[in-house]
Motif scaffolding. Structure first.
Motif, PDB file in Angstrom:
ATOM      1  N   ASP A  62       0.865  -1.182   0.000  1.00 43.22           N
ATOM      2  CA  ASP A  62       0.000   0.000   0.000  1.00 43.22           C
ATOM      3  C   ASP A  62       0.900   1.229   0.000  1.00 43.22           C
ATOM      4  O   ASP A  62       1.657   1.454   0.949  1.00 43.22           O
ATOM      5  CB  ASP A  62      -0.894  -0.019   1.243  1.00 43.22           C
ATOM      6  N   VAL A  63       0.824   2.036  -1.046  1.00 38.36           N
ATOM      7  CA  VAL A  63       1.670   3.218  -1.195  1.00 38.36           C
ATOM      8  C   VAL A  63       0.941   4.431  -0.619  1.00 38.36           C
ATOM      9  O   VAL A  63      -0.147   4.790  -1.069  1.00 38.36           O
ATOM     10  CB  VAL A  63       2.030   3.456  -2.674  1.00 38.36           C
ATOM     11  N   ARG A 118       9.442   3.776  -4.820  1.00 34.21           N
ATOM     12  CA  ARG A 118      10.280   3.322  -5.944  1.00 34.21           C
ATOM     13  C   ARG A 118      11.577   2.708  -5.443  1.00 34.21           C
ATOM     14  O   ARG A 118      11.999   1.646  -5.913  1.00 34.21           O
ATOM     15  CB  ARG A 118      10.574   4.491  -6.883  1.00 34.21           C
ATOM     16  N   ALA A 119      12.214   3.364  -4.485  1.00 32.22           N
ATOM     17  CA  ALA A 119      13.447   2.824  -3.922  1.00 32.22           C
ATOM     18  C   ALA A 119      13.178   1.499  -3.224  1.00 32.22           C
ATOM     19  O   ALA A 119      13.984   0.554  -3.315  1.00 32.22           O
ATOM     20  CB  ALA A 119      14.059   3.820  -2.946  1.00 32.22           C
ATOM     21  N   HIS A 120      12.050   1.404  -2.529  1.00 33.45           N
ATOM     22  CA  HIS A 120      11.705   0.158  -1.843  1.00 33.45           C
ATOM     23  C   HIS A 120      11.530  -0.971  -2.846  1.00 33.45           C
ATOM     24  O   HIS A 120      12.050  -2.080  -2.638  1.00 33.45           O
ATOM     25  CB  HIS A 120      10.434   0.351  -1.029  1.00 33.45           C
ATOM     26  N   LEU A 121      10.818  -0.711  -3.926  1.00 28.90           N
ATOM     27  CA  LEU A 121      10.568  -1.755  -4.913  1.00 28.90           C
ATOM     28  C   LEU A 121      11.854  -2.198  -5.607  1.00 28.90           C
ATOM     29  O   LEU A 121      11.984  -3.361  -6.010  1.00 28.90           O
ATOM     30  CB  LEU A 121       9.555  -1.263  -5.953  1.00 28.90           C
ATOM     31  N   GLU A 122      12.800  -1.292  -5.720  1.00 27.78           N
ATOM     32  CA  GLU A 122      14.054  -1.626  -6.401  1.00 27.78           C
ATOM     33  C   GLU A 122      15.044  -2.337  -5.492  1.00 27.78           C
ATOM     34  O   GLU A 122      15.818  -3.192  -5.963  1.00 27.78           O
ATOM     35  CB  GLU A 122      14.698  -0.348  -6.960  1.00 27.78           C
ATOM     36  N   THR A 123      15.039  -2.009  -4.200  1.00 31.35           N
ATOM     37  CA  THR A 123      16.123  -2.498  -3.348  1.00 31.35           C
ATOM     38  C   THR A 123      15.691  -3.313  -2.141  1.00 31.35           C
ATOM     39  O   THR A 123      16.478  -4.110  -1.632  1.00 31.35           O
ATOM     40  CB  THR A 123      16.964  -1.312  -2.828  1.00 31.35           C
ATOM     41  N   ALA A 124      14.469  -3.123  -1.655  1.00 33.03           N
ATOM     42  CA  ALA A 124      14.110  -3.741  -0.378  1.00 33.03           C
ATOM     43  C   ALA A 124      12.839  -4.580  -0.423  1.00 33.03           C
ATOM     44  O   ALA A 124      12.451  -5.151   0.604  1.00 33.03           O
ATOM     45  CB  ALA A 124      13.957  -2.655   0.699  1.00 33.03           C
ATOM     46  N   SER A 143       2.192  15.040  -8.668  1.00 32.26           N
ATOM     47  CA  SER A 143       2.295  15.860  -9.874  1.00 32.26           C
ATOM     48  C   SER A 143       2.011  14.971 -11.085  1.00 32.26           C
ATOM     49  O   SER A 143       1.942  13.733 -10.975  1.00 32.26           O
ATOM     50  CB  SER A 143       3.696  16.456  -9.988  1.00 32.26           C
ATOM     51  N   HIS A 144       1.862  15.593 -12.231  1.00 29.45           N
ATOM     52  CA  HIS A 144       1.601  14.812 -13.446  1.00 29.45           C
ATOM     53  C   HIS A 144       2.710  13.794 -13.687  1.00 29.45           C
ATOM     54  O   HIS A 144       2.438  12.605 -13.931  1.00 29.45           O
ATOM     55  CB  HIS A 144       1.491  15.753 -14.651  1.00 29.45           C
ATOM     56  N   PHE A 150       4.203   6.573 -11.360  1.00 29.23           N
ATOM     57  CA  PHE A 150       3.520   5.650 -10.454  1.00 29.23           C
ATOM     58  C   PHE A 150       2.777   4.577 -11.249  1.00 29.23           C
ATOM     59  O   PHE A 150       2.869   3.378 -10.949  1.00 29.23           O
ATOM     60  CB  PHE A 150       2.559   6.440  -9.573  1.00 29.23           C
ATOM     61  N   LEU A 151       2.056   4.994 -12.273  1.00 29.11           N
ATOM     62  CA  LEU A 151       1.327   4.038 -13.107  1.00 29.11           C
ATOM     63  C   LEU A 151       2.282   3.051 -13.780  1.00 29.11           C
ATOM     64  O   LEU A 151       2.041   1.838 -13.777  1.00 29.11           O
ATOM     65  CB  LEU A 151       0.515   4.788 -14.170  1.00 29.11           C
ATOM     66  N   ARG A 152       3.349   3.561 -14.345  1.00 36.37           N
ATOM     67  CA  ARG A 152       4.312   2.685 -15.017  1.00 36.37           C
ATOM     68  C   ARG A 152       4.969   1.717 -14.043  1.00 36.37           C
ATOM     69  O   ARG A 152       5.175   0.542 -14.371  1.00 36.37           O
ATOM     70  CB  ARG A 152       5.368   3.544 -15.710  1.00 36.37           C
ATOM     71  N   THR A 153       5.288   2.206 -12.848  1.00 37.81           N
ATOM     72  CA  THR A 153       5.933   1.350 -11.855  1.00 37.81           C
ATOM     73  C   THR A 153       4.997   0.234 -11.405  1.00 37.81           C
ATOM     74  O   THR A 153       5.404  -0.939 -11.315  1.00 37.81           O
ATOM     75  CB  THR A 153       6.380   2.187 -10.644  1.00 37.81           C
TER      76      THR A 153
END
Length: 236
Positions: A62-63, A118-124, A143-144, A150-153
């Motif tokens: 949950d972000v 984003r950092a969490h998803l990449e490293t942790a 922001s736009h 966010f959508l792409r991730t």
């Protein structure tokens, strides 16, 4: 009166870096009450049910968890069905973890983290990532460029799917929310930010161009949910 032709761009008071922690905690607690009164968790729970199906377990991120009320609702939903749920929340504000942890019973195994998703998803993130990524009342804060990222991730990282639970920019809710907030005695920031949140949110026709820009397009579903919620989801 503010025109609602386009999403508002003003920053919300609760996003201020220097907001007193005690006030931030009160705002989060009041927002959780707003969510209960408006059945905010219902569309996300419906999405989780469809995404999980008959699986005995699932993982979820949950972000922007805020008070943690959505994660607690998901945990109770899974507990009732004897489904093993590995639930994690991540929020930029460290005050959120303190408030959410304090409001969560010990039996509910939820990890509340502070940092950038984003950092969490990449490293942790757990090995293999998460089955589901969700958010509630977060998209309109972005922001736009942040929303497109966010959508792409989510599209790239969520194995089973993702769900955005946000507000519908509508004149009735825009005019009515301050009245409800006064009646309920919610904090002034909740009343003022709540109305601004509605003004910052999107309308159904504004989501398809965003999804197209993110490279997702019609694969995602856009759903209006009573009262005045607008949800966007993608099941893989």
């Amino acid at each position: 009166m503010r025109k609602l032709d386009h999403p508002a761009q003003e920053e919300e008071q609760m996003d201020a870096a220097d907001l007193d922690p005690a006030i931030y905690a009160r705002v989060l607690t009041d927002l959780a009450q707003v969510n209960r009164w408006t059945f905010a968790a219902r569309p996300t729970l419906d999405f989780v049910a469809r995404a999980v199906g008959d699986a005995p377990c699932f993982s979820l991120l949950d972000v922007g968890f805020g008070d943690g009320d959505l994660l607690r609702a998901i945990a109770r939903w899974a507990e009732k069905r004897r489904i093993r749920a590995a639930l994690t929340g991540i929020d930029l504000n460290p005050g959120s973890a303190r408030v959410a942890s304090g409001a969560t019973p010990d039996r509910l195994d939820i990890a509340y983290l502070t940092g950038d998703y984003r950092a969490h998803l990449e490293t942790a993130a757990p090995r293999g990532g998460y089955d589901l990524i969700v958010s509630s009342l977060v998209a309109h804060h972005m922001s736009h460029a942040e929303l497109i990222d966010f959508l792409r991730t989510m599209e790239a990282k969520a194995r089973r799917g993702w769900h955005i639970n946000d507000l519908h920019r509508h004149i009735f809710s825009y005019l009515g929310f301050p009245l409800l907030a006064r009646i309920m005695g919610w904090h002034r920031i909740v009343r003022e930010d709540g109305q601004l949140s509605i003004a910052r949110a999107f309308r159904p026709g504004e989501w398809p161009p965003l999804l197209a820009e993110a490279g997702i397009g019609p694969a995602a579903a856009i759903k209006r949910v009573f009262p005045f919620r607008l949800c966007v989801e993608r099941l893989h």
